[in-house]
Write a protein that holds these residues in place. Structure first.
Motif, PDB file in Angstrom:
ATOM      1  N   SER A  73       0.819  -1.211   0.000  1.00 46.22           N
ATOM      2  CA  SER A  73       0.000   0.000   0.000  1.00 46.22           C
ATOM      3  C   SER A  73       0.852   1.260   0.000  1.00 46.22           C
ATOM      4  N   ILE A  74       2.006   1.153   0.647  1.00 42.50           N
ATOM      5  CA  ILE A  74       2.891   2.311   0.719  1.00 42.50           C
ATOM      6  C   ILE A  74       3.237   2.811  -0.688  1.00 42.50           C
ATOM      7  N   TYR A  75       3.383   1.860  -1.595  1.00 48.53           N
ATOM      8  CA  TYR A  75       3.810   2.235  -2.946  1.00 48.53           C
ATOM      9  C   TYR A  75       2.720   2.950  -3.736  1.00 48.53           C
ATOM     10  N   GLN A  76       1.529   3.021  -3.162  1.00 51.86           N
ATOM     11  CA  GLN A  76       0.492   3.856  -3.762  1.00 51.86           C
ATOM     12  C   GLN A  76       0.819   5.334  -3.567  1.00 51.86           C
ATOM     13  N   SER A  77       1.543   5.628  -2.487  1.00 55.16           N
ATOM     14  CA  SER A  77       1.837   7.019  -2.145  1.00 55.16           C
ATOM     15  C   SER A  77       3.287   7.428  -2.403  1.00 55.16           C
ATOM     16  N   PHE A  78       4.197   6.462  -2.323  1.00 54.77           N
ATOM     17  CA  PHE A  78       5.618   6.792  -2.461  1.00 54.77           C
ATOM     18  C   PHE A  78       6.323   5.783  -3.351  1.00 54.77           C
ATOM     19  N   ASN A  79       7.299   6.268  -4.094  1.00 51.14           N
ATOM     20  CA  ASN A  79       8.037   5.390  -4.997  1.00 51.14           C
ATOM     21  C   ASN A  79       8.976   4.451  -4.263  1.00 51.14           C
ATOM     22  N   ASN A  80       9.509   4.915  -3.170  1.00 46.70           N
ATOM     23  CA  ASN A  80      10.422   4.083  -2.397  1.00 46.70           C
ATOM     24  C   ASN A  80      10.581   4.648  -0.990  1.00 46.70           C
ATOM     25  N   LYS A  81      11.365   3.960  -0.215  1.00 42.89           N
ATOM     26  CA  LYS A  81      11.542   4.355   1.186  1.00 42.89           C
ATOM     27  C   LYS A  81      12.171   5.735   1.305  1.00 42.89           C
ATOM     28  N   GLN A  82      13.167   5.980   0.499  1.00 43.30           N
ATOM     29  CA  GLN A  82      13.846   7.276   0.570  1.00 43.30           C
ATOM     30  C   GLN A  82      12.876   8.425   0.318  1.00 43.30           C
ATOM     31  N   ALA A  83      11.917   8.198  -0.587  1.00 41.90           N
ATOM     32  CA  ALA A  83      10.966   9.257  -0.930  1.00 41.90           C
ATOM     33  C   ALA A  83      10.161   9.696   0.293  1.00 41.90           C
ATOM     34  N   ILE A  84       9.898   8.770   1.199  1.00 43.95           N
ATOM     35  CA  ILE A  84       9.192   9.127   2.434  1.00 43.95           C
ATOM     36  C   ILE A  84      10.047  10.084   3.253  1.00 43.95           C
ATOM     37  N   ALA A  85      11.304   9.741   3.389  1.00 44.55           N
ATOM     38  CA  ALA A  85      12.211  10.584   4.168  1.00 44.55           C
ATOM     39  C   ALA A  85      12.356  11.961   3.537  1.00 44.55           C
TER      40      ALA A  85
END
Lengths: 202, 202
Positions: free
Chosen positions: A49-61
């Motif tokens: 589900s996370i990938y619905q909002s962000f391309n990858n982990k770094q993008a969240i940061a």
DNA sequence: GTCTATACGCCGATAGAC
DNA sequence: GTCTATCGGCGTATAGAC
């Protein structure tokens, strides 16, 4: 809670993810936090589900980083607009930092203790960020106006924020027991006298 | 080079590993550094060789941590022995930190910028380590002797080291361009006046 | 657009030949 | 004690069913 990321209202699950990530990053570090952890903390059933909002982990940061610095930037602009003297502007800024430490400690951990350049390579050191370069500008103006001693503005800012930030870091780590606000008067006085032209002698 | 880890002489490859690890940890972070990286930087042909000296990756970090803090601890004992007044002891300690920043920057990065608690869970915050609690003790003695203003010794130490450490952090990150020693006189004066009973007014 | 299943790589760690 | 080979696992990311 984290004061709605200070300004942004939680609307959809993107913000749940950001809030969960902020908390986990601040508490255990970026590299000790997996996407699984974040999904769980955000109340998602699945990591995907996370990938619905962000391309990858770094993008969240990066998103967190941007939001925090942008918000701070706006606040500083506001402070500079509302106050004339350098002493007043710095006083308001210090008050903001202390309030944030009590009300949104994870944001302050992100700002002051996390080594964001380890996972956001393009990240600059604190005093080179747009928000904090404005503090240096306040310092320069204060020197020109004769409020502040005539020393290198960058060094003056370093001394000043050294006292403030170290106090806040000690609160955040638990080395100082009370809430940040309890130390604000002393810390402000110490930091200001460090750079003020007319220092209050003891 | 890293000043032989400040005191320890390089003898065998264990020290090569420690030196390589210190450099890599300080430059790119613990989690961005793999054992492969360390082995390569230490001049080893194989990753497995590391396991001749250490049980695991964390053990390398712990050994580094212990060596650095032990060495600092010894230095502080020495400083306390050689100097009477709190002002002299603090002056010598500050001088040590500035010298270390220029001569062994990676050690100082380990001390001041790395978040060691992210990979050494039992690690305490700086001011609760044996070495730095002694600085608090110096502060207490200085207050009793009337050299230092009568404020919470922990807070005083936080203010004092806030100025010093933030200056050093700025040198280590490149925000300040010159070597650390160039800023030592100003930083010392600022930090000392922050806590001294008779502050030098400007 | 939600979740299952799974691919893929990296890394820490070990086994075992020599 | 040195090096090869390899394991096992975790964590990111994707493919694809429904």
């Amino acid at each position: 809670m984290e004061q709605e990321l200070h300004t942004i209202k939680r609307t959809d699950e993107t913000d749940d993810i950001l809030l969960a990530a902020l908390k986990l990053f601040a508490e255990q570090g970026y590299f000790n936090t997996s996407l699984t952890d974040i999904a769980k903390a955000a109340g998602l059933t699945t990591v995907s589900s996370i990938y619905q909002s962000f391309n990858n982990k770094q993008a969240i940061a990066i998103k967190l980083n941007d939001m925090i610095f942008d918000s701070l930037n706006v606040s500083i602009d506001d402070i500079r607009r509302r106050n004339q003297k350098a002493s007043e502007q710095l006083r308001s800024f210090v008050n903001l930092l202390f309030k944030l430490t009590d009300e949104a400690p994870n944001i302050m951990r992100f700002l002051l203790v996390m080594q964001t350049n380890e996972f956001i390579p393009q990240q600059k050191p604190l005093l080179e960020t747009p928000a904090f370069t404005k503090v240096v500008k306040i310092m320069q103006a204060g020197i020109r106006a004769g409020e502040i001693r005539n020393i290198d503005p960058l060094l003056a800012t370093g001394f000043f924020l050294g006292v403030i930030n170290n106090t806040l870091r000690m609160v955040l780590s638990g080395e100082l027991e009370k809430n940040a606000d309890a130390y604000q008067p002393q810390a402000w006085l110490a930091a200001w006298n460090l750079i003020a032209k007319k220092s209050t002698c003891f």
